[in-house]
Design an enzyme around this catalytic site. Structure first.
Site, PDB file in Angstrom:
ATOM      1  N   THR A  52       0.836  -1.198   0.000  1.00  0.00           N
ATOM      2  CA  THR A  52       0.000   0.000   0.000  1.00  0.00           C
ATOM      3  C   THR A  52       0.873   1.251   0.000  1.00  0.00           C
ATOM      4  OG1 THR A  52      -1.550  -1.251   1.360  1.00  0.00           O
ATOM      5  CG2 THR A  52      -1.964   1.092   1.167  1.00  0.00           C
ATOM      6  N   SER A 147       6.141   3.752   8.571  1.00  0.00           N
ATOM      7  CA  SER A 147       4.987   4.481   9.094  1.00  0.00           C
ATOM      8  C   SER A 147       4.702   4.184  10.564  1.00  0.00           C
ATOM      9  CB  SER A 147       3.777   4.179   8.211  1.00  0.00           C
ATOM     10  OG  SER A 147       2.709   5.001   8.570  1.00  0.00           O
ATOM     11  N   HIS A 148       3.561   3.584  10.820  1.00  0.00           N
ATOM     12  CA  HIS A 148       3.104   3.370  12.190  1.00  0.00           C
ATOM     13  C   HIS A 148       3.567   2.025  12.744  1.00  0.00           C
ATOM     14  CE1 HIS A 148       0.474   1.999   9.070  1.00  0.00           C
ATOM     15  NE2 HIS A 148       0.115   1.000   9.860  1.00  0.00           N
ATOM     16  N   ASP A 311       1.812   9.771  13.772  1.00  0.00           N
ATOM     17  CA  ASP A 311       2.414   8.436  13.753  1.00  0.00           C
ATOM     18  C   ASP A 311       3.920   8.473  13.493  1.00  0.00           C
ATOM     19  OD1 ASP A 311       2.288   9.190  11.079  1.00  0.00           O
ATOM     20  OD2 ASP A 311       2.126   7.113  10.404  1.00  0.00           O
ATOM     21  N   ASP A 313       5.926   8.358  10.968  1.00  0.00           N
ATOM     22  CA  ASP A 313       6.516   9.233   9.961  1.00  0.00           C
ATOM     23  C   ASP A 313       5.748  10.535   9.769  1.00  0.00           C
ATOM     24  OD1 ASP A 313       4.357   7.821   8.897  1.00  0.00           O
ATOM     25  OD2 ASP A 313       5.107   7.991   6.855  1.00  0.00           O
ATOM     26  N   ASP A 315       2.548  11.300   9.013  1.00  0.00           N
ATOM     27  CA  ASP A 315       1.485  11.570   8.038  1.00  0.00           C
ATOM     28  C   ASP A 315       0.084  11.283   8.589  1.00  0.00           C
ATOM     29  OD1 ASP A 315       1.808   8.849   7.988  1.00  0.00           O
ATOM     30  OD2 ASP A 315       2.018   8.667   5.807  1.00  0.00           O
ATOM     31  N   ARG A 316      -0.004  10.545   9.673  1.00  0.00           N
ATOM     32  CA  ARG A 316      -1.335  10.279  10.247  1.00  0.00           C
ATOM     33  C   ARG A 316      -1.647  11.256  11.373  1.00  0.00           C
ATOM     34  NH1 ARG A 316      -2.415   3.798  10.597  1.00  0.00           N
ATOM     35  NH2 ARG A 316      -2.057   3.414   8.379  1.00  0.00           N
ATOM     36  N   THR A 378      -7.836   2.123  -1.349  1.00  0.00           N
ATOM     37  CA  THR A 378      -7.034   2.465  -0.174  1.00  0.00           C
ATOM     38  C   THR A 378      -5.599   2.810  -0.573  1.00  0.00           C
ATOM     39  OG1 THR A 378      -8.381   1.070   1.226  1.00  0.00           O
ATOM     40  CG2 THR A 378      -6.142   1.499   1.973  1.00  0.00           C
ATOM     41  N   GLU A 397      -8.566   9.430   4.434  1.00  0.00           N
ATOM     42  CA  GLU A 397      -8.787   8.009   4.630  1.00  0.00           C
ATOM     43  C   GLU A 397      -9.236   7.798   6.072  1.00  0.00           C
ATOM     44  OE1 GLU A 397      -6.315   5.136   2.247  1.00  0.00           O
ATOM     45  OE2 GLU A 397      -4.786   6.492   3.002  1.00  0.00           O
ATOM     46  N   LYS A 410      -0.479  12.370   2.897  1.00  0.00           N
ATOM     47  CA  LYS A 410      -1.331  12.803   3.993  1.00  0.00           C
ATOM     48  C   LYS A 410      -0.432  13.493   5.008  1.00  0.00           C
ATOM     49  CE  LYS A 410      -1.439   8.093   5.787  1.00  0.00           C
ATOM     50  NZ  LYS A 410      -1.587   7.057   4.758  1.00  0.00           N
TER      51      LYS A 410
HETATM   52  C1  G1P Z   1      -3.138   1.245   5.841  1.00  0.00           C
HETATM   53  C2  G1P Z   1      -4.403   2.061   5.789  1.00  0.00           C
HETATM   54  C3  G1P Z   1      -4.420   2.899   4.536  1.00  0.00           C
HETATM   55  C4  G1P Z   1      -3.165   3.756   4.469  1.00  0.00           C
HETATM   56  C5  G1P Z   1      -1.930   2.880   4.622  1.00  0.00           C
HETATM   57  C6  G1P Z   1      -0.668   3.708   4.708  1.00  0.00           C
HETATM   58  O1  G1P Z   1      -3.088   0.382   4.736  1.00  0.00           O
HETATM   59  O2  G1P Z   1      -5.545   1.253   5.865  1.00  0.00           O
HETATM   60  O3  G1P Z   1      -5.573   3.695   4.533  1.00  0.00           O
HETATM   61  O4  G1P Z   1      -3.096   4.449   3.265  1.00  0.00           O
HETATM   62  O5  G1P Z   1      -2.022   2.095   5.802  1.00  0.00           O
HETATM   63  O6  G1P Z   1      -0.665   4.539   5.833  1.00  0.00           O
HETATM   64  P1  G1P Z   1      -3.520  -1.159   4.836  1.00  0.00           P
HETATM   65  O7  G1P Z   1      -2.689  -1.758   5.932  1.00  0.00           O
HETATM   66  O8  G1P Z   1      -4.964  -1.168   5.197  1.00  0.00           O
HETATM   67  O9  G1P Z   1      -3.234  -1.701   3.469  1.00  0.00           O
HETATM   68 ZN    ZN Z   2       2.524   7.042   8.405  1.00  0.00          ZN
END
Ligand code: G1P
Ligand code: ZN
Length: 581
Positions: A52, A147-148, A311, A313, A315-316, A378, A397, A410
């Site tokens: 993603t 990311s997270h 989060d 990085d 962006d959230r 997504t 999102e 984001k």
């Molecule tokens: C998740 C979130 C999605 C976001 C992505 C990156 O992806 O659901 O909205 O863009 O993290 O932060 P997923 O793990 O669902 O593929």
């Molecule tokens: Zn992130």
């Protein structure tokens, strides 16, 4: 000048850069800085498919010999940047960030890059990287982050390529990178000492320049150009209290500069503000489960007026009022409805885009404003074309992601500042703003249930089991306590990009009821351990008298239907989600 030597693919022998077969080598010599380019033999990896949001793996996987290098060479080969181009490089500061940056710099020098802008300390939040790519008209950038996801030696690492518009590379590029990563036989890297990442300044690496830049300043200036800092400063000066939880991740320095220094929030308003390589052992995901320290503060008797978190990085975002949680889908809708209060958006918005599983709250605002609302798969990468074409200004999102066309990612702090701008203009509590919004537009009661670390095959079978039912479900009625749900339609969501016509299929199973209520099933594309099943639940409530209900209660019937259709318990042994949002 050393004589050209033939690269030896087996030993990775040093190669003199005077080789005419390597055009970048000529640049190096022209600048009088002779340097050796190693051509190192590698065997291709078959598992470097970006998900993603880029390539994410365990640190232990990334540390395997040539793994990072293989992917980075695949990027350089694919993007084919003209010799002398500028790239941006930075990451969220997690474990192994610094080491990876040094490797990438040396590979960039060996691949003919002209200049790399790298954040001091190797730091750039994802939105700041997007900002810098755009501001300096760079060819693109590499962002190091998972990311997270948790960090540390046993945690996760990640890398993604963003294009010159500042946004994540579209699928046609990530697919090409993946294809290249499976066929590579060697990568290029120069022999050079490490760059002193902690000091801002210019450093030569062969013919390439490394500019170590302030990671915060450009981003903070951009924020100041979009929002009414004077009004927010006045709000805070008047006794309004806020708490921002940086979760020991990348936003600490950004939040301190913007919230405490430029906007005058008292020192200590930013908590967990020192970025740590392992995020202090925490899970840097700003939701009600993982940002528990902030949640405790915001639900205490003496809670501040406003709470927010970001989060790993940056962006959230999660937005909280005193004793109140703002669902991210609602946050997007409230921002859209109040957008003109912020100077950067005073002229109005062109349109909104939301990912398919995000609630339709924003659609209602778009309708009222008379602007289009797009439903995309997504992942932020699907918003880029719409923003570049000027079709949308705001995007969001349900996964705590909100942003606008000011960058192509984001943006956590941006959302926080938008809320502060709205609060400064309207002078109402967060909860009151949301309640009034629901009363005006109706409430899309919403929740997401995540089942993490499921065995991959059980999750795949569950999805397959759901998929075979889709054709027969329309018309089916499910009994419940408050009425009946009748299935209107179901599908496996697919999307045709209205700008470039590219098609994405298999983006989530939708079961939509007659009244617009929905259940969506999707497997995560960002996890690194087993599979994560996400179940998204949504019901519309127009009556203000019935809007102030607990979401889980209001959605109980849909939750029951989701379990029944998916045979969740039989197939996974689970009944309770790992995370409820
Ligand atoms: C998740 C979130 C999605 C976001 C992505 C990156 O992806 O659901 O909205 O863009 O993290 O932060 P997923 O793990 O669902 O593929
Ligand atoms: Zn992130």
């Amino acid at each position: 000048m050393s004589l050209p030597k033939e690269p030896n693919a087996t030993t990775g022998l040093l190669v003199g850069c005077g080789l005419s077969r390597y055009p970048f080598g000529i640049d190096l010599i022209q600048q009088g800085r002779l340097m050796n380019i190693n051509i190192v033999a590698t065997t291709p990896f078959i598992d470097q498919k970006p998900g993603t949001s880029g390539l994410r793996k365990k640190v232990t996987v990334f540390k395997a010999a040539h793994y990072l290098e293989n992917f980075v060479q695949a990027v350089f080969d694919t993007i084919d940047a003209p010799s002398g181009s500028t790239l941006v490089l930075g990451g969220d500061g997690r474990y192994w960030n610094r080491e990876a940056i040094q490797v990438i710099l040396k590979m960039a020098a060996a691949n003919g890059v002209g200049t790399v802008l790298v954040g001091q300390g190797g730091i750039l939040s994802t939105p700041a990287a997007s900002c810098v790519i755009r501001k300096y008209r760079s060819f693109g950038g590499l962002i190091l982050s998972a990311s997270h996801n948790p960090g540390g030696p046993e945690g996760d690492f990640g890398i993604k390529y963003n294009t010159g518009n500042g946004g994540p590379a579209p699928e046609k590029i990530t697919d090409a990178i993946f294809a290249r990563s499976r066929t590579l036989s060697s990568y290029r890297i120069v022999d050079a000492p490490d760059v002193a990442l902690d000091r801002q300044g210019s450093y030569a690496m062969g013919g390439m320049m490394v500019e170590v830049i302030d990671p915060v300043a450009d981003y903070a200036d951009l924020m100041e150009s979009l929002f009414d800092f004077a009004a927010i400063r006045a709000l805070i000066g008047g006794g309004f209290r806020l708490c921002f939880d940086a979760m020991h991740a990348v936003t600490g320095p950004y939040a301190r500069e913007i919230l405490e220094r430029r906007l005058g929030a008292p020192a200590g308003s930013v908590i967990n503000g020192v970025p740590l390589e392992d995020f202090g052992g925490g899970h840097p995901d700003p939701n009600l489960t993982y940002a528990d320290q902030l949640v405790a503060i915001m639900y205490a008797n003496d809670a501040p007026d406003f709470g927010a978190a970001s989060d790993g990085d940056g962006d959230r975002n999660m937005i909280l009022g005193r004793h109140f949680f703002v669902n991210p889908s609602d946050s997007l809708a409230v921002i859209a409805a109040n957008a003109t209060l912020a100077p950067g958006y005073a002229a109005g918005i062109a349109g909104i885009a939301r990912s398919m599983p995000t609630s339709a709250a924003a659609d209602r605002v778009a309708e009222k404003l008379g602007v289009p609302c797009y439903e995309t798969p997504t992942g932020w990468k699907f918003f880029g074309n719409l923003m570049d074409a000027g079709k949308v200004t705001l995007c969001g999102e349900e996964s705590f992601g909100t942003g606008s066309s000011h960058v192509r990612e984001k943006d956590g702090l941006w959302a926080v500042l938008f809320w502060l701008n709205i609060l400064a203009a309207r002078r109402l509590p967060v909860e009151e703003i949301v309640h009034r919004h629901w009363a005006e537009f109706g409430r899309n009661v919403y929740s997401r249930h995540d089942y993490e670390e499921l065995p991959s095959d059980a999750a795949a079978h569950l999805m397959a089991h759901l998929k075979v039912q889709l054709a027969d479900l329309p018309g089916k009625v499910f009994g419940d306590s408050s009425g009946n749900y009748r299935v209107k339609f179901c599908d496996d969501f697919g999307y045709t990009d209205p700008i470039d016509g590219s098609v994405s299929t298999g983006q989530g199973l939708r079961i939509v009821m007659d009244d617009g209520s929905r259940i969506v099933f999707r497997l995560s594309g960002t996890g690194t351990e087993g599979a994560t099943l996400r179940i998204y639940l949504e019901a519309f409530e127009a009556d203000p008298l019935r809007q102030l209900v607990d979401a889980q209660q209001a959605l109980a019937d849909l939750i029951g239907i989701a379990h029944e259709l998916s045979q969740l318990k039989q197939r996974t042994g689970r009944e309770q989600p790992t995370v409820i949002t």
